[in-house]
Write a protein that holds these residues in place. Structure first.
Motif, PDB file in Angstrom:
ATOM      1  N   SER A  14       1.710 -46.369   0.613  1.00  0.00           N
ATOM      2  CA  SER A  14       1.119 -45.496   1.500  1.00  0.00           C
ATOM      3  C   SER A  14       1.824 -45.962   2.922  1.00  0.00           C
ATOM      4  CB  SER A  14      -0.366 -45.605   1.617  1.00  0.00           C
ATOM      5  OG  SER A  14      -0.859 -46.645   2.229  1.00  0.00           O
ATOM      6  N   CYS A  15       1.728 -44.723   3.829  1.00  0.00           N
ATOM      7  CA  CYS A  15       2.721 -44.963   5.195  1.00  0.00           C
ATOM      8  C   CYS A  15       2.194 -43.915   6.161  1.00  0.00           C
ATOM      9  CB  CYS A  15       3.871 -44.675   4.936  1.00  0.00           C
ATOM     10  SG  CYS A  15       4.513 -43.078   4.535  1.00  0.00           S
ATOM     11  N   HIS A  16       2.147 -44.255   7.238  1.00  0.00           N
ATOM     12  CA  HIS A  16       2.006 -43.358   8.448  1.00  0.00           C
ATOM     13  C   HIS A  16       3.365 -42.916   8.933  1.00  0.00           C
ATOM     14  CE1 HIS A  16      -1.766 -45.531   8.267  1.00  0.00           C
ATOM     15  NE2 HIS A  16      -1.197 -46.642   8.518  1.00  0.00           N
ATOM     16  N   TYR A  17       3.232 -41.618   9.336  1.00  0.00           N
ATOM     17  CA  TYR A  17       4.365 -40.884   9.370  1.00  0.00           C
ATOM     18  C   TYR A  17       4.270 -40.184  11.041  1.00  0.00           C
ATOM     19  CZ  TYR A  17       8.038 -37.194   8.202  1.00  0.00           C
ATOM     20  OH  TYR A  17       9.038 -36.071   7.949  1.00  0.00           O
ATOM     21  N   PHE A  18       5.078 -40.577  11.838  1.00  0.00           N
ATOM     22  CA  PHE A  18       4.911 -39.906  12.905  1.00  0.00           C
ATOM     23  C   PHE A  18       6.222 -39.022  13.171  1.00  0.00           C
ATOM     24  CE2 PHE A  18       1.593 -42.583  15.029  1.00  0.00           C
ATOM     25  CZ  PHE A  18       1.724 -43.763  14.007  1.00  0.00           C
ATOM     26  N   TRP A  19       5.890 -37.734  13.156  1.00  0.00           N
ATOM     27  CA  TRP A  19       6.850 -36.792  13.270  1.00  0.00           C
ATOM     28  C   TRP A  19       7.071 -35.847  14.523  1.00  0.00           C
ATOM     29  CZ3 TRP A  19       5.972 -31.660  13.741  1.00  0.00           C
ATOM     30  CH2 TRP A  19       4.617 -31.189  13.472  1.00  0.00           C
ATOM     31  N   ASN A  20       8.292 -35.382  14.716  1.00  0.00           N
ATOM     32  CA  ASN A  20       8.504 -34.290  15.930  1.00  0.00           C
ATOM     33  C   ASN A  20       9.430 -33.825  15.596  1.00  0.00           C
ATOM     34  OD1 ASN A  20       7.933 -33.208  18.328  1.00  0.00           O
ATOM     35  ND2 ASN A  20       8.039 -35.115  19.525  1.00  0.00           N
ATOM     36  N   PHE A  21       9.448 -32.440  16.262  1.00  0.00           N
ATOM     37  CA  PHE A  21      10.586 -31.543  16.083  1.00  0.00           C
ATOM     38  C   PHE A  21      11.026 -31.117  17.476  1.00  0.00           C
ATOM     39  CE2 PHE A  21      13.149 -27.644  16.152  1.00  0.00           C
ATOM     40  CZ  PHE A  21      14.423 -28.078  15.174  1.00  0.00           C
ATOM     41  N   VAL A  22      12.072 -31.625  18.147  1.00  0.00           N
ATOM     42  CA  VAL A  22      12.503 -31.465  19.473  1.00  0.00           C
ATOM     43  C   VAL A  22      13.517 -30.811  19.826  1.00  0.00           C
ATOM     44  CG1 VAL A  22      11.202 -33.463  20.147  1.00  0.00           C
ATOM     45  CG2 VAL A  22      13.478 -33.569  19.662  1.00  0.00           C
ATOM     46  N   ARG A  23      13.647 -30.062  20.822  1.00  0.00           N
ATOM     47  CA  ARG A  23      14.990 -29.161  21.000  1.00  0.00           C
ATOM     48  C   ARG A  23      15.288 -29.344  22.512  1.00  0.00           C
ATOM     49  NH1 ARG A  23      10.406 -26.385  21.715  1.00  0.00           N
ATOM     50  NH2 ARG A  23      10.417 -24.684  23.349  1.00  0.00           N
ATOM     51  N   THR A  24      16.509 -28.908  22.759  1.00  0.00           N
ATOM     52  CA  THR A  24      17.155 -28.679  23.765  1.00  0.00           C
ATOM     53  C   THR A  24      17.282 -27.221  24.775  1.00  0.00           C
ATOM     54  OG1 THR A  24      19.610 -28.937  23.239  1.00  0.00           O
ATOM     55  CG2 THR A  24      18.330 -30.843  24.000  1.00  0.00           C
ATOM     56  N   PHE A  25      16.855 -26.235  23.955  1.00  0.00           N
ATOM     57  CA  PHE A  25      16.831 -24.879  24.161  1.00  0.00           C
ATOM     58  C   PHE A  25      15.515 -24.402  24.465  1.00  0.00           C
ATOM     59  CE2 PHE A  25      15.670 -23.454  20.048  1.00  0.00           C
ATOM     60  CZ  PHE A  25      15.937 -24.327  19.303  1.00  0.00           C
ATOM     61  N   LYS A  26      15.370 -23.509  25.429  1.00  0.00           N
ATOM     62  CA  LYS A  26      14.346 -22.681  25.460  1.00  0.00           C
ATOM     63  C   LYS A  26      12.819 -23.837  25.714  1.00  0.00           C
ATOM     64  CE  LYS A  26      15.399 -18.820  22.760  1.00  0.00           C
ATOM     65  NZ  LYS A  26      15.139 -17.985  21.719  1.00  0.00           N
ATOM     66  N   THR A  27      13.221 -25.107  26.545  1.00  0.00           N
ATOM     67  CA  THR A  27      12.164 -26.006  26.477  1.00  0.00           C
ATOM     68  C   THR A  27      10.902 -25.587  27.198  1.00  0.00           C
ATOM     69  OG1 THR A  27      13.444 -26.734  28.356  1.00  0.00           O
ATOM     70  CG2 THR A  27      13.858 -27.828  26.489  1.00  0.00           C
ATOM     71  N   GLY A  28      11.141 -24.724  28.133  1.00  0.00           N
ATOM     72  CA  GLY A  28       9.661 -24.077  28.830  1.00  0.00           C
ATOM     73  C   GLY A  28       8.703 -23.142  27.868  1.00  0.00           C
ATOM     74  N   ASP A  29       9.381 -22.950  26.856  1.00  0.00           N
ATOM     75  CA  ASP A  29       8.732 -21.768  26.032  1.00  0.00           C
ATOM     76  C   ASP A  29       7.535 -22.372  25.113  1.00  0.00           C
ATOM     77  OD1 ASP A  29       7.782 -19.820  24.368  1.00  0.00           O
ATOM     78  OD2 ASP A  29       9.915 -19.020  23.768  1.00  0.00           O
ATOM     79  N   HIS A  30       6.492 -22.427  25.640  1.00  0.00           N
ATOM     80  CA  HIS A  30       5.314 -23.178  24.864  1.00  0.00           C
ATOM     81  C   HIS A  30       4.932 -22.598  23.580  1.00  0.00           C
ATOM     82  CE1 HIS A  30       5.433 -25.981  28.430  1.00  0.00           C
ATOM     83  NE2 HIS A  30       5.003 -25.051  29.161  1.00  0.00           N
ATOM     84  N   GLU A  31       5.006 -21.231  23.712  1.00  0.00           N
ATOM     85  CA  GLU A  31       4.711 -20.392  22.495  1.00  0.00           C
ATOM     86  C   GLU A  31       5.670 -20.906  21.369  1.00  0.00           C
ATOM     87  OE1 GLU A  31       2.264 -18.730  21.467  1.00  0.00           O
ATOM     88  OE2 GLU A  31       3.185 -17.931  19.797  1.00  0.00           O
ATOM     89  N   LEU A  32       6.935 -20.869  21.640  1.00  0.00           N
ATOM     90  CA  LEU A  32       7.732 -21.615  20.683  1.00  0.00           C
ATOM     91  C   LEU A  32       7.568 -22.786  20.262  1.00  0.00           C
ATOM     92  CD1 LEU A  32      10.667 -21.104  18.997  1.00  0.00           C
ATOM     93  CD2 LEU A  32      11.890 -21.968  20.959  1.00  0.00           C
ATOM     94  N   THR A  33       7.163 -23.690  21.182  1.00  0.00           N
ATOM     95  CA  THR A  33       6.725 -25.135  20.675  1.00  0.00           C
ATOM     96  C   THR A  33       5.549 -25.016  19.757  1.00  0.00           C
ATOM     97  OG1 THR A  33       7.321 -26.031  22.842  1.00  0.00           O
ATOM     98  CG2 THR A  33       6.002 -27.327  21.664  1.00  0.00           C
ATOM     99  N   ARG A  34       4.629 -24.159  20.034  1.00  0.00           N
ATOM    100  CA  ARG A  34       3.478 -23.876  19.224  1.00  0.00           C
ATOM    101  C   ARG A  34       3.985 -23.438  17.888  1.00  0.00           C
ATOM    102  NH1 ARG A  34      -0.668 -21.010  17.233  1.00  0.00           N
ATOM    103  NH2 ARG A  34       0.521 -19.067  17.999  1.00  0.00           N
ATOM    104  N   ARG A  35       4.669 -22.523  17.912  1.00  0.00           N
ATOM    105  CA  ARG A  35       5.134 -21.868  16.632  1.00  0.00           C
ATOM    106  C   ARG A  35       5.956 -23.079  15.647  1.00  0.00           C
ATOM    107  NH1 ARG A  35       8.527 -17.839  16.684  1.00  0.00           N
ATOM    108  NH2 ARG A  35       8.803 -17.558  19.005  1.00  0.00           N
ATOM    109  N   LEU A  36       6.897 -23.925  16.364  1.00  0.00           N
ATOM    110  CA  LEU A  36       7.446 -24.913  15.716  1.00  0.00           C
ATOM    111  C   LEU A  36       6.710 -25.809  15.107  1.00  0.00           C
ATOM    112  CD1 LEU A  36      10.631 -25.252  17.990  1.00  0.00           C
ATOM    113  CD2 LEU A  36      10.605 -24.496  15.690  1.00  0.00           C
ATOM    114  N   THR A  37       5.685 -26.304  15.801  1.00  0.00           N
ATOM    115  CA  THR A  37       4.623 -27.170  15.211  1.00  0.00           C
ATOM    116  C   THR A  37       4.037 -26.681  13.935  1.00  0.00           C
ATOM    117  OG1 THR A  37       4.499 -28.190  17.445  1.00  0.00           O
ATOM    118  CG2 THR A  37       2.760 -28.656  15.717  1.00  0.00           C
ATOM    119  N   LEU A  38       3.721 -25.500  14.049  1.00  0.00           N
ATOM    120  CA  LEU A  38       2.991 -24.801  12.811  1.00  0.00           C
ATOM    121  C   LEU A  38       3.857 -24.661  11.741  1.00  0.00           C
ATOM    122  CD1 LEU A  38       0.718 -22.151  14.331  1.00  0.00           C
ATOM    123  CD2 LEU A  38       0.051 -24.231  13.446  1.00  0.00           C
ATOM    124  N   ALA A  39       5.349 -24.386  12.112  1.00  0.00           N
ATOM    125  CA  ALA A  39       6.129 -24.298  10.963  1.00  0.00           C
ATOM    126  C   ALA A  39       6.261 -25.557  10.237  1.00  0.00           C
ATOM    127  CB  ALA A  39       7.527 -23.956  11.584  1.00  0.00           C
TER     128      ALA A  39
END
Lengths: 353, 353, 353
Positions: free
Chosen positions: B266-291
């Protein structure tokens, strides 16, 4: 520390007297599945809970008079464990029987002896008269299948400094830490005595005493190997002679524990808190019960949580034996008494094993 | 394949920085129970989560200033693991301590070193700067106690052909199968590089790019032994020079994984999806997390299901080692780097073990 | 008693015919994970349920025509278990395959052979024609993952004296105990025959017969090793010649059991109760089904409870082998037939193991 965690040649509580009637009651004691019931003459019988024939738990069968009918093929066993009926055959295999466990009903509990029946001397019963409902009054209860070695409960009760941390919101008191204690022992007992003299009464005891001023508080906790702990506790006005033996002006209670290992890492814990004051005050009785066990909020519920967490830590942590502190003196003597019983048993193997 | 599945002398993530404050946080890393908290000076401490005395998890106790008070008998341990108080005794056993684990807080994660503290060089930290919230933006999350060997997650991320099958409804694309890739490696890293040139943009990337026409798509996935994977991914207009190094006309993201074995399976998995485009678009951040993680419907939820099923199959199936395909080249190099770390550790046994 | 509890070279039921269609069906038989599906030509295929590459259960993938696409990396396997596609590579490792299990669809069940495929002779199928829906009518059902050794079910069905105790409220009858029985056997079968002559009809049978007066009741239970039991049961007016072979004035039913070990201590139990009387009475069919399995209240639900309790007792009780009674003669012959199959198999090790 012995590899075995409990002696088999000892009296262990199975159930409260009131729980055993004219139906079949199943409980595992020291790894043995046992079925218990009350015969029509009032005596209690305890048998191996597995049919001689195909191992079905007899507790899934039914009582017929004073005998158990197996719920699978109808074999019948009497209260001595002897088979008295086999289906569709006239002769009964004379060796067909299940093990019968010695039983004593005393002090409102049913006790059984998982070891060699030839050694089951009722004279070896631990003293638990505080629980008999006569002089001392209380209600009590049972933790069934508490997920810890029964010895962790002994450790817990033989060292009341834990009250300061586990029960800081109720009966904890810094005086417990500051007061010296002494430990004495006999062949089967270990006793820890702590007097806290001329202290402010803890809220609970102050209220019961109903007198202003400093008090002398005592905690005299006796372990009787392998499985009984009785804690004589109370307060009296400071200087009224309680330390010298005159408790007549004080109030006195006792916490009681009778333990039965279920497996090496689980146990049944029959507890009570009894008192000699206000014995007719049923509301107080009810409140004392709730103070101990109350949907996770009572004092014993707090211990419960600690004990099971401790067992899980022991299971996953090879660092044993424990390191000890001065406060462990009582628990260490208790463990030593248990270990002696186990060691003696090992020297004289059970005939019945 | 080594018998041990992870090296102990390595930095493993325990928690997100924001999860550790002025309370006790328990987590198992590499089979070790660890309690983590933040001192009043902001530094993070990590101790063995079992009291020296009776093994109760310290995480069941409480913070007192920068020290932990055990919830059973009140022993106190400072952030170096040294016992500073024992109940009812004036002298403290000088050997009384619990193990302290080295800690580094970096890139918005708390990292600890389960092995020999003397070897815990912060210079050995894997590069995970994409997660620090500066240039690259994302939200991320944690799979706690994912029921698989952490190396199965490495396998998964080092071979993105699985996108075609596991994630056929989102980021899968046949071009992934058709495009050649190359694998390079250094002492502690393995890198898989795949360019898909002049292809139709997958829907997600086409939308982010916002320009018509064919694109060059890249997947450059780097593993840093034993537990970090960073996938540099993106698209740019075909012919705009991205393969040659000029990504200025494209859009660029990165998937990040920092892994910590909890147990061998078993393991703990710290994940993220980051980007350098539209970095201020919080709605996009939220949608990427949900994706990625969305109540079982995200891309990582699909992986989650596959990884745990794979672990169950491995547990019940003696057919090992795995058979391999060409697509496994990246994962195989990653495993080799892990095995080398484990082998080196075996040659120099841990002083602290 | 053999250490192995089942032969591998035998036909075991996997599913009802109607359960297998154009989708992937997973079931464990004899410790083997198997994925089953129906090809477009109507034939049924059964494959090892673990991808050659990374062991992901193929049942988590999808059907593409008559082939399975693995849900992780897209490897494709045909119904013979051969890999026909590997992602991102042109040549396919010729040894890449998963095991294919022989399948026979017969008597409304899908049967498979977990042992050596070279020995999988359909001529070795047990006779189970009572289940084919032609002359005998019934509905039936499945206990999936019943938590007991399949041989405990055989024991149960080969000794109907248990009806008197387990099913005392429905089909039990003291005549079962009083009537003699005989056991005969052939190479692969054991048959227990019990005639209860000139008795009062049990309520169920009396109603079906619809005639007053005493009846002759029969129970002729045949076991065919290793896993099929058929119980020919019924009543006819006393003296009407049934014991001599003329059942024309009686009513006749049969209880059917086809068993498949899942593990050494669990099994799948395909059951039916069929009859030759009132075959068009669908309400009767429905009532007979409910009489057997009905949310814990049916006859087989009662057995279910006993069998799982018996298995738990066996697991925790080292006292084996069983002690036996006269009534066990049928079960003992059945066990002997199973043991012979296992012993023969041991002498000629499986090529495929």
């Amino acid at each position: 520390m012995s590899e075995k965690s409990y002696p088999l040649n000892a009296w262990y509580p199975v159930a409260w007297s009131g729980e055993i009637g004219r139906s079949l009651f199943a409980r595992k004691i020291c790894g043995r599945d046992i079925v218990v019931y009350r015969r029509s003459d009032g005596e209690v019988a305890a048998l191996e809970d597995a049919c001689w024939h195909r191992l079905l738990p007899l507790s899934l069968g039914r009582l017929m008079g004073d005998e158990i009918v197996c719920g699978y093929h109808g074999l019948v066993f009497n209260s001595a464990g002897r088979c008295t009926f086999m289906p569709a055959q006239k002769t009964i295999n004379p060796s067909a029987c299940v093990r019968a466990y010695p039983v004593v009903e005393r002090h409102r509990l049913i006790w059984t002896w998982p070891g060699d029946p030839a050694l089951a001397d009722p004279g070896l019963m631990p003293d638990f008269h505080w629980n008999d409902g006569e002089e001392w009054k209380g209600e009590g209860g049972t933790f069934v299948s508490l997920k810890c070695d029964y010895r962790l409960v002994v450790d817990n009760l033989m060292d009341l400094t834990h009250e300061t941390y586990v029960h800081s919101d109720s009966i904890g008191h810094d005086a417990i830490l500051d007061s010296p204690f002494e430990v004495t022992h006999s062949d089967r007992t270990a006793t820890l005595t702590r007097w806290m003299k001329a202290i402010d009464a803890p809220p609970f005891w102050g209220k019961q005493l109903g007198k202003p001023g400093k008090v002398d508080r005592w905690q005299i906790v006796t372990f009787e190997a392998p499985n009984v702990v009785v804690g004589d506790v109370g307060v009296a006005p400071a200087g009224a002679g309680a330390p010298e033996g005159d408790r007549s002006q004080g109030v006195n209670g006792a916490f009681l524990a009778a333990l039965a290992p279920e497996t090496a890492t689980s146990c049944h814990y029959f507890w009570n808190f009894v008192r000699t004051f206000k014995t007719g005050d049923h509301e107080l009785t009810r409140r004392l019960t709730l103070a101990h066990v109350n949907e996770g909020k009572g004092v014993y519920d707090q211990d419960h949580r600690v004990l099971e967490a401790q067992q899980r830590a022991i299971d996953s942590n090879p660092r044993l034996p424990f390191y000890n502190l001065n406060i462990d003196a009582g628990a260490l003597w208790a463990r030593r008494k248990i270990d002696q019983m186990i060691a003696r048993e090992g020297a004289a193997p059970l005939a019945a094993e």
